[in-house]
Write a protein that holds these residues in place. Structure first.
Motif, PDB file in Angstrom:
ATOM      1  N   VAL A 174      11.083 -31.162   5.273  1.00 23.84           N
ATOM      2  CA  VAL A 174      11.412 -29.747   5.090  1.00 23.84           C
ATOM      3  C   VAL A 174      10.959 -29.006   6.344  1.00 23.84           C
ATOM      4  CG1 VAL A 174      10.963 -27.659   3.726  1.00 23.84           C
ATOM      5  CG2 VAL A 174      11.131 -29.876   2.576  1.00 23.84           C
ATOM      6  N   LEU A 175      11.781 -28.079   6.828  1.00 30.61           N
ATOM      7  CA  LEU A 175      11.380 -27.255   7.966  1.00 30.61           C
ATOM      8  C   LEU A 175      10.095 -26.496   7.643  1.00 30.61           C
ATOM      9  CD1 LEU A 175      14.668 -25.634   9.329  1.00 30.61           C
ATOM     10  CD2 LEU A 175      13.249 -27.346  10.458  1.00 30.61           C
ATOM     11  N   LYS A 176       9.248 -26.343   8.639  1.00 22.48           N
ATOM     12  CA  LYS A 176       7.914 -25.781   8.413  1.00 22.48           C
ATOM     13  C   LYS A 176       7.923 -24.427   7.701  1.00 22.48           C
ATOM     14  CE  LYS A 176       3.460 -25.572  10.748  1.00 22.48           C
ATOM     15  NZ  LYS A 176       2.756 -25.821  12.022  1.00 22.48           N
ATOM     16  N   PRO A 177       8.786 -23.460   8.083  1.00 30.13           N
ATOM     17  CA  PRO A 177       8.751 -22.160   7.398  1.00 30.13           C
ATOM     18  C   PRO A 177       9.142 -22.238   5.916  1.00 30.13           C
ATOM     19  CG  PRO A 177       9.919 -22.009   9.489  1.00 30.13           C
ATOM     20  CD  PRO A 177       9.726 -23.460   9.210  1.00 30.13           C
ATOM     21  N   TYR A 178       9.757 -23.347   5.530  1.00 31.85           N
ATOM     22  CA  TYR A 178      10.247 -23.482   4.156  1.00 31.85           C
ATOM     23  C   TYR A 178       9.374 -24.415   3.309  1.00 31.85           C
ATOM     24  CZ  TYR A 178      14.498 -21.160   5.760  1.00 31.85           C
ATOM     25  OH  TYR A 178      15.392 -20.259   6.272  1.00 31.85           O
ATOM     26  N   ARG A 179       8.223 -24.786   3.813  1.00 37.85           N
ATOM     27  CA  ARG A 179       7.341 -25.686   3.049  1.00 37.85           C
ATOM     28  C   ARG A 179       6.579 -24.892   1.999  1.00 37.85           C
ATOM     29  NH1 ARG A 179       5.575 -28.995   8.442  1.00 37.85           N
ATOM     30  NH2 ARG A 179       7.687 -29.745   8.871  1.00 37.85           N
ATOM     31  N   THR A 180       7.338 -24.473   1.005  1.00 30.59           N
ATOM     32  CA  THR A 180       6.819 -23.636  -0.061  1.00 30.59           C
ATOM     33  C   THR A 180       7.072 -24.301  -1.408  1.00 30.59           C
ATOM     34  OG1 THR A 180       8.912 -22.451  -0.315  1.00 30.59           O
ATOM     35  CG2 THR A 180       7.348 -21.572   1.290  1.00 30.59           C
ATOM     36  N   LYS A 181       6.412 -23.791  -2.410  1.00 34.20           N
ATOM     37  CA  LYS A 181       6.599 -24.299  -3.767  1.00 34.20           C
ATOM     38  C   LYS A 181       8.074 -24.220  -4.181  1.00 34.20           C
ATOM     39  CE  LYS A 181       5.239 -23.355  -8.556  1.00 34.20           C
ATOM     40  NZ  LYS A 181       4.461 -22.461  -9.438  1.00 34.20           N
ATOM     41  N   LYS A 182       8.734 -23.127  -3.806  1.00 34.18           N
ATOM     42  CA  LYS A 182      10.124 -22.932  -4.215  1.00 34.18           C
ATOM     43  C   LYS A 182      11.036 -24.030  -3.658  1.00 34.18           C
ATOM     44  CE  LYS A 182      11.604 -18.747  -3.867  1.00 34.18           C
ATOM     45  NZ  LYS A 182      12.105 -17.477  -3.268  1.00 34.18           N
ATOM     46  N   THR A 183      10.884 -24.350  -2.385  1.00 31.17           N
ATOM     47  CA  THR A 183      11.730 -25.375  -1.766  1.00 31.17           C
ATOM     48  C   THR A 183      11.477 -26.739  -2.382  1.00 31.17           C
ATOM     49  OG1 THR A 183      11.603 -24.131   0.309  1.00 31.17           O
ATOM     50  CG2 THR A 183      12.464 -26.370   0.418  1.00 31.17           C
ATOM     51  N   VAL A 184      10.193 -27.088  -2.549  1.00 26.59           N
ATOM     52  CA  VAL A 184       9.854 -28.385  -3.127  1.00 26.59           C
ATOM     53  C   VAL A 184      10.373 -28.487  -4.554  1.00 26.59           C
ATOM     54  CG1 VAL A 184       7.947 -29.872  -3.837  1.00 26.59           C
ATOM     55  CG2 VAL A 184       7.859 -28.699  -1.631  1.00 26.59           C
ATOM     56  N   GLU A 185      10.239 -27.420  -5.318  1.00 33.09           N
ATOM     57  CA  GLU A 185      10.743 -27.441  -6.688  1.00 33.09           C
ATOM     58  C   GLU A 185      12.250 -27.634  -6.730  1.00 33.09           C
ATOM     59  OE1 GLU A 185       9.534 -24.164  -9.069  1.00 33.09           O
ATOM     60  OE2 GLU A 185       7.461 -24.859  -9.242  1.00 33.09           O
ATOM     61  N   LEU A 186      12.959 -26.997  -5.803  1.00 32.19           N
ATOM     62  CA  LEU A 186      14.414 -27.170  -5.763  1.00 32.19           C
ATOM     63  C   LEU A 186      14.795 -28.612  -5.448  1.00 32.19           C
ATOM     64  CD1 LEU A 186      16.155 -24.098  -4.091  1.00 32.19           C
ATOM     65  CD2 LEU A 186      16.570 -25.052  -6.355  1.00 32.19           C
ATOM     66  N   LEU A 187      14.104 -29.217  -4.476  1.00 32.82           N
ATOM     67  CA  LEU A 187      14.379 -30.617  -4.157  1.00 32.82           C
ATOM     68  C   LEU A 187      14.163 -31.503  -5.377  1.00 32.82           C
ATOM     69  CD1 LEU A 187      12.906 -31.110  -0.566  1.00 32.82           C
ATOM     70  CD2 LEU A 187      15.259 -31.590  -1.274  1.00 32.82           C
ATOM     71  N   TRP A 188      13.047 -31.288  -6.081  1.00 37.75           N
ATOM     72  CA  TRP A 188      12.774 -32.127  -7.247  1.00 37.75           C
ATOM     73  C   TRP A 188      13.707 -31.819  -8.404  1.00 37.75           C
ATOM     74  CZ3 TRP A 188      10.864 -36.604  -7.928  1.00 37.75           C
ATOM     75  CH2 TRP A 188       9.997 -37.132  -6.958  1.00 37.75           C
ATOM     76  N   HIS A 189      14.161 -30.587  -8.502  1.00 32.51           N
ATOM     77  CA  HIS A 189      15.170 -30.265  -9.509  1.00 32.51           C
ATOM     78  C   HIS A 189      16.451 -31.042  -9.219  1.00 32.51           C
ATOM     79  CE1 HIS A 189      18.222 -27.862 -11.675  1.00 32.51           C
ATOM     80  NE2 HIS A 189      17.239 -27.563 -12.490  1.00 32.51           N
ATOM     81  N   GLY A 190      16.832 -31.098  -7.943  1.00 32.88           N
ATOM     82  CA  GLY A 190      18.020 -31.863  -7.572  1.00 32.88           C
ATOM     83  C   GLY A 190      17.854 -33.340  -7.838  1.00 32.88           C
ATOM     84  N   ILE A 191      16.682 -33.893  -7.514  1.00 40.55           N
ATOM     85  CA  ILE A 191      16.434 -35.314  -7.760  1.00 40.55           C
ATOM     86  C   ILE A 191      16.453 -35.602  -9.254  1.00 40.55           C
ATOM     87  CG2 ILE A 191      14.688 -37.139  -7.611  1.00 40.55           C
ATOM     88  CD1 ILE A 191      13.898 -35.880  -4.893  1.00 40.55           C
ATOM     89  N   TRP A 192      15.846 -34.729 -10.057  1.00 40.03           N
ATOM     90  CA  TRP A 192      15.846 -34.943 -11.515  1.00 40.03           C
ATOM     91  C   TRP A 192      17.271 -34.918 -12.060  1.00 40.03           C
ATOM     92  CZ3 TRP A 192      13.780 -37.290 -15.181  1.00 40.03           C
ATOM     93  CH2 TRP A 192      13.834 -36.869 -16.506  1.00 40.03           C
ATOM     94  N   SER A 193      18.092 -33.998 -11.573  1.00 42.68           N
ATOM     95  CA  SER A 193      19.499 -33.964 -11.983  1.00 42.68           C
ATOM     96  C   SER A 193      20.187 -35.284 -11.642  1.00 42.68           C
ATOM     97  CB  SER A 193      20.236 -32.812 -11.280  1.00 42.68           C
ATOM     98  OG  SER A 193      19.659 -31.570 -11.584  1.00 42.68           O
ATOM     99  N   TYR A 194      19.933 -35.774 -10.441  1.00 43.48           N
ATOM    100  CA  TYR A 194      20.549 -37.020  -9.965  1.00 43.48           C
ATOM    101  C   TYR A 194      20.078 -38.202 -10.803  1.00 43.48           C
ATOM    102  CZ  TYR A 194      22.276 -40.261  -6.321  1.00 43.48           C
ATOM    103  OH  TYR A 194      22.945 -41.236  -5.632  1.00 43.48           O
ATOM    104  N   VAL A 195      18.793 -38.237 -11.121  1.00 36.36           N
ATOM    105  CA  VAL A 195      18.243 -39.309 -11.959  1.00 36.36           C
ATOM    106  C   VAL A 195      18.955 -39.349 -13.312  1.00 36.36           C
ATOM    107  CG1 VAL A 195      16.191 -39.919 -13.327  1.00 36.36           C
ATOM    108  CG2 VAL A 195      15.973 -39.475 -10.884  1.00 36.36           C
ATOM    109  N   LEU A 196      19.141 -38.174 -13.903  1.00 38.79           N
ATOM    110  CA  LEU A 196      19.811 -38.124 -15.206  1.00 38.79           C
ATOM    111  C   LEU A 196      21.272 -38.545 -15.103  1.00 38.79           C
ATOM    112  CD1 LEU A 196      18.365 -34.758 -16.599  1.00 38.79           C
ATOM    113  CD2 LEU A 196      17.642 -37.088 -17.168  1.00 38.79           C
ATOM    114  N   MET A 197      21.956 -38.064 -14.092  1.00 36.02           N
ATOM    115  CA  MET A 197      23.374 -38.352 -13.947  1.00 36.02           C
ATOM    116  C   MET A 197      23.647 -39.830 -13.696  1.00 36.02           C
ATOM    117  SD  MET A 197      24.493 -35.060 -11.656  1.00 36.02           S
ATOM    118  CE  MET A 197      24.597 -33.421 -12.376  1.00 36.02           C
ATOM    119  N   HIS A 198      22.728 -40.504 -13.002  1.00 30.83           N
ATOM    120  CA  HIS A 198      22.926 -41.918 -12.671  1.00 30.83           C
ATOM    121  C   HIS A 198      22.097 -42.850 -13.552  1.00 30.83           C
ATOM    122  CE1 HIS A 198      25.610 -41.593  -9.227  1.00 30.83           C
ATOM    123  NE2 HIS A 198      24.909 -40.543  -8.839  1.00 30.83           N
ATOM    124  N   ASN A 199      21.476 -42.294 -14.571  1.00 29.84           N
ATOM    125  CA  ASN A 199      20.714 -43.124 -15.515  1.00 29.84           C
ATOM    126  C   ASN A 199      19.692 -44.007 -14.794  1.00 29.84           C
ATOM    127  OD1 ASN A 199      19.955 -44.009 -18.031  1.00 29.84           O
ATOM    128  ND2 ASN A 199      21.674 -45.414 -18.298  1.00 29.84           N
TER     129      ASN A 199
END
Length: 313
Positions: free
Chosen positions: A169-194
């Protein structure tokens, strides 16, 4: 350990980051609403304000994510670029073409990929995802170059594995919000691909294991994988993580000094493999992360939503 005065890593994390964790593992399930919904290139998986998490859409965005990785790994950190990498100013390898690439983009920051090209939202974070079926068709997982993961692939042959890698993640964006979005995307992907199990290498900056003795010993004593999930570094690369006796480890100091990504994995309920590997090109010491979905912390699953709906767009 009861009565020993030694706190488990999960208790330490809870004390340092209150209200982030819960103790019960989540059951293995896939919500009916998610079944059959495969993510497509460019598909949005969540939004918070101007930030959006989605899969990359084509070669141009892949190149932009590779440039982001170069800026973080080679310019900001201590990775050593070969001639081709220095010439192209891209971090890339043969795995990129068979992986999906999770992106966080900032719609309030518009950039041009080339002079006079159309303005596009800036890519500010990325994660590389490799599913088992694609890995097996193309020579295996990247992680197998450092750790003997075939052991758990064979032992859990009924489960579906996915590799996480190249997180930055780019340094200015190393925030809770950015990390949460990445993990939200990964969780969505995990569910979609079982997906049943997530694995991957996580890095601690530095190549002298003696200088990293507190962190490595903490992970060895307090986060080691149970036998059914145990995997060791390849013999010719194996670095012993047991460098300080268990009762001599300053658990709080060790945890605080770990990279945020590894602390995040521990909060999720990750296990750590046996032995570390020195990556001289990237200037890091790598440990193996093992995250069975059935063992993920239930509070995190509830936080993102059982159907990954928290930040759904």
């Amino acid at each position: 350990m009861a009565g020993s005065g030694i706190l488990s890593p999960m208790k330490i994390v809870r004390k340092i980051t209150p209200n982030k964790l819960a103790g019960r593992p989540a059951p293995r399930w896939i919500p009916q609403a998610m079944l059959g919904k495969m993510p497509e290139a460019g598909q949005s998986l969540g939004k918070v304000g101007p930030l959006e998490v989605r899969l990359s859409n084509g070669a141009k965005e892949l190149k932009m994510s590779q440039r982001l990785r170069f800026d973080v790994f080679y310019k900001e950190m201590s990775a050593i670029a070969d001639a081709q990498t220095q010439l192209t100013r891209l971090d890339r390898d043969s795995y990129d073409d068979i992986c999906d690439h999770m992106l966080v983009v900032d719609h309030n920051s518009q950039v041009r990929n080339k002079p006079f090209s159309k303005l596009k939202p800036q890519i500010v974070g990325t994660y590389r995802l490799l599913r088992q079926e694609l890995a097996e068709l193309n020579g295996g997982f990247y992680t197998a170059s450092e750790f003997d993961i075939q052991r758990i692939l064979d032992r859990h042959s009924d489960l579906n594995f996915m590799e996480l890698g190249r997180s930055c993640v780019l340094k200015p964006y190393r925030t809770k919000k950015t990390v949460e979005l990445l993990w939200h995307g990964i969780w969505s992907y995990v569910l979609m691909h079982n997906v049943d199990v997530m694995i991957g290498c996580a890095s601690i900056e530095g190549t002298d294991p003696d200088l990293l003795a507190q962190q490595l010993s903490f992970l060895h004593h307090f986060a080691s994988a149970p036998e059914e999930w145990q995997v060791a570094a390849l013999p010719d690369q194996y670095v012993d993580m047991n460098r300080i006796a268990k009762d001599k480890v300053d658990q709080r100091a060790a945890l605080r000094s770990l990279p945020p990504l590894i602390k995040g994995y521990l909060r999720l309920g990750a296990f750590i493999g046996d032995g570390a590997v020195i990556d001289h090109q990237f200037g890091t010491t790598d440990v193996l992360i093992i995250m069975p979905v059935s063992k993920l912390n239930s509070r995190y699953i509830n936080y993102y939503g059982q159907d990954a709906s928290r930040y759904a767009s």
